[in-house]
Design an enzyme around this catalytic site. Structure first.
Site, short mmCIF file in Angstrom:
data_model
loop_
_atom_site.label_atom_id
_atom_site.label_comp_id
_atom_site.label_asym_id
_atom_site.label_seq_id
_atom_site.Cartn_x
_atom_site.Cartn_y
_atom_site.Cartn_z
N HIS A 1 -10.30 -5.23 -2.73
CA HIS A 1 -8.95 -5.44 -2.19
C HIS A 1 -9.04 -5.82 -0.73
O HIS A 1 -9.91 -5.35 -0.01
CB HIS A 1 -8.08 -4.19 -2.37
N HIS B 1 -6.95 -5.61 2.74
CA HIS B 1 -5.81 -5.00 3.42
C HIS B 1 -5.18 -6.03 4.35
O HIS B 1 -5.87 -6.69 5.13
CB HIS B 1 -6.28 -3.83 4.31
N GLN C 1 -14.92 2.06 1.62
CA GLN C 1 -14.16 1.71 0.42
C GLN C 1 -13.90 2.96 -0.41
O GLN C 1 -14.83 3.71 -0.72
CB GLN C 1 -14.92 0.68 -0.42
N ASP D 1 0.86 -1.19 0.00
CA ASP D 1 0.00 0.00 0.00
C ASP D 1 0.90 1.25 0.00
O ASP D 1 1.89 1.31 0.73
CB ASP D 1 -0.90 0.00 1.24
N ILE D 2 0.51 2.22 -0.81
CA ILE D 2 1.33 3.42 -0.96
C ILE D 2 1.19 4.37 0.24
O ILE D 2 2.05 5.25 0.43
CB ILE D 2 0.95 4.12 -2.30
P1 5GP Z 1 -9.89 1.50 0.68
O1 5GP Z 1 -10.54 1.63 -0.67
O2 5GP Z 1 -10.03 0.13 1.26
O3 5GP Z 1 -10.36 2.55 1.65
O4 5GP Z 1 -8.35 1.77 0.53
C1 5GP Z 1 -7.68 1.90 -0.67
C2 5GP Z 1 -6.21 1.72 -0.40
O5 5GP Z 1 -5.50 1.79 -1.63
C3 5GP Z 1 -5.61 2.81 0.53
O6 5GP Z 1 -4.99 2.19 1.64
C4 5GP Z 1 -4.61 3.52 -0.37
O7 5GP Z 1 -3.46 3.92 0.31
C5 5GP Z 1 -4.29 2.49 -1.44
N1 5GP Z 1 -3.93 3.06 -2.73
C6 5GP Z 1 -4.64 3.99 -3.41
N2 5GP Z 1 -4.03 4.29 -4.57
C7 5GP Z 1 -2.90 3.52 -4.62
C8 5GP Z 1 -1.84 3.38 -5.58
O8 5GP Z 1 -1.80 4.02 -6.63
N3 5GP Z 1 -0.86 2.50 -5.28
C9 5GP Z 1 -0.85 1.77 -4.13
N4 5GP Z 1 0.17 0.93 -3.94
N5 5GP Z 1 -1.84 1.87 -3.21
C10 5GP Z 1 -2.84 2.74 -3.44
#
Ligand code: 5GP
Ligand code: ZN
Length: 140
Positions: A98, A100, A92, A29-30
């Site tokens: 995805h 985590h 989300q 995760d970035i």
């Molecule tokens: P959620 O949708 O479950 O809230 O989280 C999305 C996750 O994707 C976040 O933890 C965010 O940091 C990660 N994320 C979003 N864009 C990118 C990206 O371009 N590269 C990576 N490696 N992670 C990403």
């Protein structure tokens, strides 16, 4: 399709990959919430648990298990939080399913499960369970 995770799968956006298999990709995760925070995704686009096929979800869960075990061992973590959101209301942000994987340490201060533990109304709990069971028997 304008999906950031599909672009990572296609190699159009760089990512630090941990696992690359026929059905599944895992990458770091970035914006890591903990040291070793990674994401496990299906290669076939599915927005959430409501759309993904059982086969693809099974492959993702199985890979998530391997990532969690390997991260725990490699980083000497005390535990691993496994989190997955479905829909904006659930938190989300990226609409490509995805999981985590967040390695955890005793007293690491990260708060991801902060709901208040107070006893529910048993009548309501049973009523809700009944509704879900009825729905499940209609759907199968
Ligand atoms: P959620 O949708 O479950 O809230 O989280 C999305 C996750 O994707 C976040 O933890 C965010 O940091 C990660 N994320 C979003 N864009 C990118 C990206 O371009 N590269 C990576 N490696 N992670 C990403
Ligand atoms: Zn996608």
């Amino acid at each position: 399709m304008d999906c950031i995770f599909c672009k990572i799968i296609a190699g159009e956006i760089p990512a630090v990959t941990v696992l690359d298999e026929e059905l599944v990709l895992a990458f770091m995760d970035i914006n890591p919430a903990s040291r070793g925070h990674m994401l496990v995704i299906p290669k076939r686009h599915a927005e959430s648990i409501f759309e993904i096929s059982e086969g693809d979800l099974g492959a993702v869960i199985e890979a998530a298990r391997r990532c969690a075990i390997s991260a725990k061992e490699a980083l000497k973590a005390d535990g691993v939080t496994v989190l997955q959101f479905n829909g904006r209301a659930s938190g989300q942000v990226v609409p490509h399913l995805h999981i985590h994987i967040m390695p955890r340490w005793e007293n690491d201060g990260l708060s991801v499960s902060s709901w208040e533990m107070k006893p529910g109304d048993m009548g309501e709990i049973r009523d809700i369970a009944q509704k879900v069971k009825e729905q499940m028997s209609q759907s199968s």
